[in-house]
Design an enzyme around this catalytic site. Structure first.
Site, PDB file in Angstrom:
ATOM      1  CG  ASP A  33      -2.022  -1.037   1.100  1.00 57.36           C
ATOM      2  OD1 ASP A  33      -2.526  -1.242  -0.019  1.00 57.36           O
ATOM      3  OD2 ASP A  33      -2.360  -1.663   2.120  1.00 57.36           O
ATOM      4  CD  GLU A  34       3.688   2.356   2.598  1.00 53.85           C
ATOM      5  OE1 GLU A  34       3.976   3.558   2.489  1.00 53.85           O
ATOM      6  OE2 GLU A  34       2.914   1.915   3.475  1.00 53.85           O
TER       7      GLU A  34
END
Length: 278
Positions: free
Chosen positions: A223-224
């Protein structure tokens, strides 16, 4: 879309001159530089040129030889009328999936949904209403590698975009490498503070005043990845966990559809782990 490693005088003029000499009419032009002189430069140009569909490869080749090469630019030329072949991956939550299918059918998104892939069979009948193929590929414990191979057999080189519409499985770096097309994900903005199960219950316990969502490109760092769009809605102590989840689903639908629309219209340029959105 044009990108220059170092902004300097003459870049806009060179692009405009090249298109003008070929009889193109520029209808929209937007640009951005990360700094003044020597910042990373981006330009998005929309233009009309009769016969472009049949000569787009030749135009790109000429631009590389005459402009991009000498000025050290990277670029891509796309036909605006060509809709992105898109696959949607989903688990059991249907709100983002159904919103995308509905908007695509209404022509609000420049995508053609080629298929829906799910690790559960629950949504097959709902998807059938839109005339879209539904592929059920289970992901049993210890079976992720085999499941991803089955997914890749359907996706690799066959779609331009994959959208994770609340697909509750971790995507492996190997899958992304072999897929070779962008992947967009949506998640609630409680991450990382409320990662894991029951985020809205724990958010309620903490007395949150905002719920939101983030749409981003998927990278090996989960999720980065680079953020495309975000939004929030205000909530209060009067809202129970069910209401928080309902409002969260609403904002997830909106943010994901906006992100897909921006990508499909070629309005997003990546810069490291960030994005420039025109």
């Amino acid at each position: 879309m044009v990108r220059a490693a170092a902004d300097r005088p003459g870049l806009v003029g060179a692009v405009g001159d090249f298109l003008g000499r070929r009889g193109a009419n520029i209808t929209t032009l937007d640009q951005y530089s990360t700094a003044g002189e020597f910042g990373v430069f981006f330009q998005r140009t929309e233009f009309e040129l009769p016969g472009l569909v049949d000569s787009i490869d030749e135009l790109a080749s000429d631009f590389e030889h005459e402009v991009a090469g000498p000025l050290d630019l990277t670029f891509r030329v796309v036909e605006a009328a060509r809709r992105k072949r898109t696959a949607i991956m989903v688990s059991r939550y249907d709100h983002c999936l159904m919103d995308l299918l509905w908007r695509a059918r209404r022509g609000e998104l420049d995508i053609d949904v080629s298929m829906v892939i799910s690790n559960h069979p629950d949504l097959e009948e709902s998807v059938a209403q839109f005339g879209v193929p539904f592929e059920h590929i289970p992901v049993p414990r210890g079976g992720k590698a085999a499941a991803e191979l089955s997914q890749l057999s359907l996706l690799a080189e066959k779609v331009d975009l994959v959208v994770l519409a609340r697909y509750m499985q971790i995507i492996s770096a190997d899958f992304l490498e072999q897929l070779r097309c962008p992947v967009i994900n949506i998640h609630h903005s409680f991450l990382p503070a409320f990662v894991g199960a029951d985020p809205y219950r724990r958010a309620k316990e903490r007395g949150v005043k905002l719920v939101g969502a983030t749409a981003h490109y998927v990278t090996a760092d989960l999720d980065e990845g680079p953020i495309i769009d975000q939004d929030v809605v205000r909530v209060s102590h009067r809202d129970d966990t069910t209401e928080l989840a309902r409002r969260g689903a609403d904002v997830e639908r909106l943010v994901l559809s906006r992100a897909v629309a921006l990508h499909a219209a070629d309005r997003v340029a990546r810069l490291g782990n960030s994005t420039i959105v025109f």
